[in-house]
Design a protein around this motif. Structure first.
Motif, PDB file in Angstrom:
ATOM      1  N   ARG A 120      -2.182  10.458   6.804  1.00 31.23           N
ATOM      2  CA  ARG A 120      -3.513  10.748   7.361  1.00 31.23           C
ATOM      3  C   ARG A 120      -4.420  11.383   6.304  1.00 31.23           C
ATOM      4  O   ARG A 120      -5.601  11.060   6.205  1.00 31.23           O
ATOM      5  CB  ARG A 120      -3.382  11.697   8.551  1.00 31.23           C
ATOM      6  N   ALA A 121      -3.842  12.309   5.513  1.00 29.59           N
ATOM      7  CA  ALA A 121      -4.628  13.008   4.488  1.00 29.59           C
ATOM      8  C   ALA A 121      -5.169  12.046   3.441  1.00 29.59           C
ATOM      9  O   ALA A 121      -6.217  12.309   2.825  1.00 29.59           O
ATOM     10  CB  ALA A 121      -3.761  14.075   3.822  1.00 29.59           C
ATOM     11  N   GLN A 122      -4.465  10.927   3.215  1.00 28.34           N
ATOM     12  CA  GLN A 122      -4.908   9.926   2.238  1.00 28.34           C
ATOM     13  C   GLN A 122      -5.974   8.986   2.800  1.00 28.34           C
ATOM     14  O   GLN A 122      -6.383   8.035   2.141  1.00 28.34           O
ATOM     15  CB  GLN A 122      -3.709   9.090   1.772  1.00 28.34           C
ATOM     16  N   GLY A 123      -6.381   9.246   4.050  1.00 22.79           N
ATOM     17  CA  GLY A 123      -7.425   8.425   4.658  1.00 22.79           C
ATOM     18  C   GLY A 123      -6.891   7.163   5.311  1.00 22.79           C
ATOM     19  O   GLY A 123      -7.674   6.279   5.701  1.00 22.79           O
ATOM     20  N   LEU A 124      -5.572   7.064   5.435  1.00 22.23           N
ATOM     21  CA  LEU A 124      -4.973   5.904   6.093  1.00 22.23           C
ATOM     22  C   LEU A 124      -4.754   6.218   7.568  1.00 22.23           C
ATOM     23  O   LEU A 124      -4.472   7.352   7.940  1.00 22.23           O
ATOM     24  CB  LEU A 124      -3.631   5.550   5.440  1.00 22.23           C
ATOM     25  N   ARG A 125      -4.850   5.203   8.403  1.00 25.06           N
ATOM     26  CA  ARG A 125      -4.658   5.401   9.841  1.00 25.06           C
ATOM     27  C   ARG A 125      -3.256   4.944  10.217  1.00 25.06           C
ATOM     28  O   ARG A 125      -2.877   3.817   9.914  1.00 25.06           O
ATOM     29  CB  ARG A 125      -5.692   4.599  10.623  1.00 25.06           C
ATOM     30  N   PRO A 126      -2.471   5.807  10.862  1.00 23.03           N
ATOM     31  CA  PRO A 126      -1.126   5.384  11.252  1.00 23.03           C
ATOM     32  C   PRO A 126      -1.188   4.143  12.147  1.00 23.03           C
ATOM     33  O   PRO A 126      -2.015   4.070  13.067  1.00 23.03           O
ATOM     34  CB  PRO A 126      -0.581   6.583  12.029  1.00 23.03           C
ATOM     35  N   ASP A 127      -0.339   3.172  11.861  1.00 23.61           N
ATOM     36  CA  ASP A 127      -0.285   1.981  12.704  1.00 23.61           C
ATOM     37  C   ASP A 127       0.885   2.096  13.675  1.00 23.61           C
ATOM     38  O   ASP A 127       1.543   3.137  13.753  1.00 23.61           O
ATOM     39  CB  ASP A 127      -0.190   0.704  11.850  1.00 23.61           C
ATOM     40  N   ASP A 128       1.128   1.023  14.410  1.00 26.15           N
ATOM     41  CA  ASP A 128       2.206   1.059  15.409  1.00 26.15           C
ATOM     42  C   ASP A 128       3.560   1.347  14.768  1.00 26.15           C
ATOM     43  O   ASP A 128       4.397   2.054  15.347  1.00 26.15           O
ATOM     44  CB  ASP A 128       2.272  -0.278  16.160  1.00 26.15           C
ATOM     45  N   VAL A 129       3.765   0.807  13.558  1.00 25.98           N
ATOM     46  CA  VAL A 129       5.044   1.030  12.864  1.00 25.98           C
ATOM     47  C   VAL A 129       5.192   2.501  12.495  1.00 25.98           C
ATOM     48  O   VAL A 129       6.274   3.087  12.632  1.00 25.98           O
ATOM     49  CB  VAL A 129       5.147   0.134  11.610  1.00 25.98           C
ATOM     50  N   SER A 130       4.102   3.119  12.029  1.00 29.57           N
ATOM     51  CA  SER A 130       4.136   4.540  11.638  1.00 29.57           C
ATOM     52  C   SER A 130       4.548   5.401  12.829  1.00 29.57           C
ATOM     53  O   SER A 130       5.450   6.241  12.729  1.00 29.57           O
ATOM     54  CB  SER A 130       2.774   4.993  11.125  1.00 29.57           C
ATOM     55  N   TYR A 131       3.833   5.196  13.959  1.00 30.06           N
ATOM     56  CA  TYR A 131       4.139   5.991  15.142  1.00 30.06           C
ATOM     57  C   TYR A 131       5.561   5.743  15.641  1.00 30.06           C
ATOM     58  O   TYR A 131       6.321   6.676  15.922  1.00 30.06           O
ATOM     59  CB  TYR A 131       3.135   5.663  16.260  1.00 30.06           C
ATOM     60  N   THR A 132       5.916   4.471  15.756  1.00 27.34           N
ATOM     61  CA  THR A 132       7.238   4.132  16.298  1.00 27.34           C
ATOM     62  C   THR A 132       8.349   4.717  15.440  1.00 27.34           C
ATOM     63  O   THR A 132       9.315   5.291  15.957  1.00 27.34           O
ATOM     64  CB  THR A 132       7.389   2.601  16.392  1.00 27.34           C
ATOM     65  N   SER A 133       8.220   4.572  14.105  1.00 34.19           N
ATOM     66  CA  SER A 133       9.249   5.098  13.201  1.00 34.19           C
ATOM     67  C   SER A 133       9.370   6.604  13.322  1.00 34.19           C
ATOM     68  O   SER A 133      10.483   7.153  13.415  1.00 34.19           O
ATOM     69  CB  SER A 133       8.922   4.727  11.748  1.00 34.19           C
ATOM     70  N   MET A 134       8.223   7.309  13.327  1.00 31.92           N
ATOM     71  CA  MET A 134       8.252   8.772  13.374  1.00 31.92           C
ATOM     72  C   MET A 134       8.781   9.275  14.712  1.00 31.92           C
ATOM     73  O   MET A 134       9.550  10.247  14.764  1.00 31.92           O
ATOM     74  CB  MET A 134       6.839   9.323  13.127  1.00 31.92           C
ATOM     75  N   ILE A 135       8.394   8.602  15.785  1.00 27.00           N
ATOM     76  CA  ILE A 135       8.889   8.999  17.117  1.00 27.00           C
ATOM     77  C   ILE A 135      10.407   8.849  17.180  1.00 27.00           C
ATOM     78  O   ILE A 135      11.114   9.736  17.669  1.00 27.00           O
ATOM     79  CB  ILE A 135       8.206   8.158  18.225  1.00 27.00           C
ATOM     80  N   TRP A 136      10.916   7.741  16.631  1.00 27.55           N
ATOM     81  CA  TRP A 136      12.366   7.517  16.674  1.00 27.55           C
ATOM     82  C   TRP A 136      13.118   8.533  15.814  1.00 27.55           C
ATOM     83  O   TRP A 136      14.176   9.022  16.207  1.00 27.55           O
ATOM     84  CB  TRP A 136      12.702   6.104  16.231  1.00 27.55           C
TER      85      TRP A 136
END
Length: 896
Positions: free
Chosen positions: A290-306
């Protein structure tokens, strides 16, 4: 040309050849022969009857005909090709032949022959470009061709280089591809960019990240700009092999260069570091994204949640899931399924069902994947009936697929509910989903694990009738089940049947065979299986090597185990965390725990992310080598890296502290383990009982035993032995006998050590007759006494005058291979002397001296009195001399 000119050329050539024959200098002779050959080429057309000329097309066709007809490069083919090449200009035909050649294995020898025939005129660059992709079948020829190109100053064309490496990679010959790139670099060529990237990707997939990293560094050396996707490939490969520190270094390298990390790199980092248990590092990458200005996508959320769910941090996972729901207008099915799986893994099934309902409220019908996620978790928690109910509910929203039925069949077989599994299989067929090979494999494997071998064998035999011919997985499951049941020979016959059916044995099959042979005491057969695997050309994987090494250490072959560890690199692998854990554990069990610190340091330096199992092996090794403080440090490191200590972790340190009498610290650690909700086992309780017992704190030992039994844990023979030993040493022999009786009442059979403790204790308080009763009881139980027990019993019987039994025991001890010590000899001699059996006592005295055992003064005096009474004056003189020598020796030592 006129005859006179022809004669002139012939005469001149003859003169050159004669001069070459006369001259002795090799260099001069070579020059003249070269001049003769050149002159001969010039004068070939001077013959009055020249051969009919051939066009390049006709010559190419003739060469292709010769090469197509030959299965291999033979001397006859060499002669035929050489003859054909001698009739026309070689460079004109080589390229066309190579482009049409159907057998690439002949390309190398043909090209090298053509190159020789073309001398001194070199073949053109196009010929070298044409042959390079074909040399994947001939590494030796490739080296020679590359050397010729280097000498001629030809460049290495990118398309030819890329085609060569791609061909080697497609045929899974990664070693040859790596060597080819190495040869190019050695000869100062610059391999193609795509050759590097293709090979790096293949090596990463083949779990050889170190070589892939070496190639990446080569790319940078030759001036290529390495892209972020290539770094991402390396990060994933290194993290998968546990090389987390190196992976982090690469990520930092990307961030420190002119490259910009993309969403894919961050997603890979979240996934890889999360799977390795480094949850905080994964979190850092998510926030950094997020700090780099990128928006988490579905893969980002899914991976982190798991990652958070897997680490048991459900609160944070729920919070992140809530953020994702706010940011997303359309629900992400993958994230929902991941969160459902997280709830299921934590046995929070009500929350999982609520999430399914929420998905419906947001306008999405729960998919078969959502239901399968919950079913999988219910199966892991053995909630079979609830899973069957969910299957019925599921049919209203989603049509069960093959995976659904396989999940349900799996859990039913594991629960031993075979008839219900058959009903589900029939229902599956009625739904038009015919059981596949996976279904068969699941049923065979799970039934074997449930120890229902006959049923598993029946399914195995009937599989082909249902159109599912067993594969190597099916065979392996049944072989493993047979092996674990002790039916090793039957398992091996099934292995031979598998080979006869045309299936190749893979490392998984060999792993099962090796493990089961060793497990059932047939280590030589286990070694033979490993050798047979190598002979059959099956390359072992790291899991097999680790299993083999573990088995070898467990049977006490320490040096062989070390050798297997050292050989890991020769098989193309690097030792992983499990390899090091097995090494530490094996050395610790063999009494060589002092090496643990060095091995742990090597693991740390290589950047391994240690799991609980690895930390436990290190901590146990350190405690066994007396380095308890260092073990404490490793425990703290374990906590800092968020690797949860287990009961084995605490057990090792508690035992280590108890053995060096640091009991208050051991008890504090014991209480800490309880406060963390760790389920304590008998081993840990027994360590504390032993520690308190050895220092005479019997009451505290009893309290710990009482607490342990209240927890529903049953003391084992080690627990009882620790307590009985403590009571005997405190001379509370009656209490020890009560414990012995309790032990038998609780169905815990006493072992040799239990009887030895009691016999020694009874003899110590001079209850020799009672000790002899236990000795006889021990014999009835079929237990073999140890050396200490024999010695104690012989001494005890001799002291109470039961010389006949003492002598009988003494002789039996020697017959069984025992070596009597000084205590045994002294007790027996003294007992015999007191019983007026002087002659027999003297024979034992002589035997003691022959064996080098020391006979003490009291024994000598008793024997001397007995011999004098029996008027054995000669023998008495010998004993007297020995007594005199002892006196002189003692006087001399006092003078010093």
């Amino acid at each position: 040309m006129v005859r006179g000119e022809a004669r002139f050329y012939h005469s001149y050539l003859t003169l050159l050849m004669a001069a070459a024959a006369v001259l002795r200098t090799p260099a001069t002779r070579s020059l003249l022969l070269l001049a003769a050959r050149t002159f001969l080429r010039t004068g070939r057309n001077l013959s009055t009857n020249p051969p009919p000329p051939q066009t390049p097309t006709a010559l190419s066709a003739e060469l292709l005909r010769l090469l197509s007809a030959a299965p291999a490069w033979t001397p006859d083919l060499v002669r035929a090709v050489s003859s054909t090449l001698s009739t026309a200009s070689v460079p004109d035909v080589v390229v066309s032949v190579l482009r049409s050649l159907r057998n690439p294995s002949l390309a190398g020898p043909f090209f090298l022959l053509a190159s020789s025939a073309s001398s001194p005129q070199p073949l053109p660059p196009d010929a070298y470009n044409a042959v390079l992709p074909l040399l994947s079948y001939d590494p030796a020829a490739l080296e020679k061709v590359l050397e010729e190109m280097s000498l001629l100053g030809y460049g290495l064309p990118n398309p030819a280089c890329a085609a060569l490496v791609a061909t080697l990679v497609r045929s899974r010959r990664l070693e040859d591809a790596f060597r080819a790139i190495g040869a190019m670099r050695r000869l100062k060529f610059r391999p193609a960019f795509s050759a590097y990237t293709v090979l790096i990707g293949a090596l990463a997939d083949a779990r050889q990240p170190e070589r892939a990293l070496e190639l990446l560094r080569q790319m940078q050396e030759v001036g290529y700009e390495v892209s972020v996707p290539l770094f991402t490939t390396l990060v994933r490969a290194l993290a998968r092999e546990g090389r987390m520190e190196v992976a982090l270094t690469l990520v930092d390298e990307v961030k420190g260069s002119c490259l910009e990390p993309d969403i894919v790199l961050y997603n890979v980092c979240i996934d890889c570091f999360g799977k390795a248990g480094n949850v905080d590092v994964a979190w850092k990458f998510f926030h950094e994204l997020r700090a780099q200005g990128l928006r988490p996508d579905d893969v980002s959320y899914t991976s982190m949640i798991w990652v958070l769910c897997k680490a048991g941090r459900l609160g944070e996972a729920e919070e992140l899931f809530g953020q994702m729901e706010v940011e997303r207008d359309v629900p992400c099915a993958y994230a929902y399924n991941t969160m459902i799986m997280g709830y299921g893994s934590a046995a929070r099934f009500d929350d999982a069902y609520r999430l399914l309902e929420r998905l419906r409220e947001r306008g999405c019908i729960p998919s078969v994947v959502s239901f399968n996620s919950i079913l999988t978790c219910l199966g892991k928690k053995r909630k079979v009936d609830e899973a069957l109910s969910l299957l019925d509910i599921m049919k209203k929203d989603a049509k069960p697929n093959t995976s659904t039925y396989n999940i349900v069949i799996d859990m039913l077989c594991m629960a031993g509910r075979v008839n219900e599994a058959y009903k589900i299989r029939d229902e599956m067929e009625l739904a038009g989903l015919f059981p596949n090979l996976l279904t068969v494999n699941i049923m065979v494997d799970r039934l074997c694990k449930a120890k229902q071998l006959e049923e598993a064998h029946r399914i195995f035999e009937s599989a082909s009738q249902r159109g599912c011919n067993p594969d190597s997985v099916t065979y392996c499951s049944l072989m493993d089940g047979l092996g674990k049941k002790g039916k090793i020979d039957e398992a091996y016959r099934l292995f031979e049947k598998m080979l006869d059916a045309g299936h190749n044995a893979n490392p998984v099959v060999y792993t099962s065979l090796i493990r089961n042979f060793f497990m059932h005491g047939r280590k030589e057969d286990g070694h033979k299986i490993f050798k047979e695997m190598i002979r059959r050309g099956c390359h072992p994987d790291l899991t097999l090597i680790n299993t083999y090494m573990d088995c070898v250490f467990k049977v006490g072959e320490v040096e062989r185990g070390r050798a297997i560890f050292e050989d890991i690199k020769s098989y193309g692998f690097l030792p992983d965390v499990r390899s090091y854990s097995i090494l530490i554990h094996g050395l610790t069990k063999a009494g060589q725990a002092r090496e643990t610190s060095n091995i742990f340091q090597a693991m740390t330096q290589q950047g391994f992310a240690l799991d609980a199992r690895a930390y436990n092996a290190v901590i146990d090794g350190l405690c066994k080598s007396g380095k308890v403080d260092k073990a404490y440090e490793v425990l703290e490191e374990m906590k800092l890296k968020h690797v949860s200590p287990t009961v084995a972790t605490y057990g090792s340190i508690v035992d280590g502290l108890a053995k060096i009498d640091r009991l208050d610290e051991a008890y504090m650690l014991f209480e800490e383990a309880k406060s963390k909700g760790i389920e304590l086992n008998v081993v840990l309780y027994s360590s504390l009982i032993d520690g308190f017992g050895k220092v005479g704190r019997i009451d505290e030992a009893y309290l710990i035993l009482e607490e342990m039994m209240k927890k529903g844990l049953t003391p084992n023979f080690y627990t009882w032995n620790c307590l009985i030993d403590a009571l005997v040493k405190a001379e509370e022999i009656n209490e020890a006998l009560i414990c012995f009786q309790s032990m038998k009442e609780m169905k815990c059979p006493p072992n040799t050590y239990t009887y030895s403790i009691l016999i020694n204790g009874l003899c110590r308080v001079q209850k020799y007759n009672k000790a002899f009763v236990f000795w006889q009881d021990m014999q009835k139980q079929g237990l073999t006494p140890n050396v200490v027990t024999y010695t104690t019993m012989i001494s005890g019987l001799a002291k109470v005058g039961n010389i006949t039994d003492a002598c009988s025991l003494f002789e039996r001890f020697k017959t069984n291979g025992g070596v009597p010590d000084s205590a045994s000899f002294n007790a027996l001699i003294e007992g015999m002397s007191n019983a007026n059996r002087a002659t027999e006592a003297y024979h034992v005295f002589e035997e003691a001296r022959q064996r080098g055992c020391r006979v003490n003064v009291t024994t000598c005096i008793s024997l001397l009195d007995a011999l004098n009474k029996s008027e054995c004056l000669e023998q008495a003189a010998v004993v007297g001399a020995v007594l005199s020598e002892i006196a002189k020796s003692q006087h001399a030592s006092r003078s010093l």
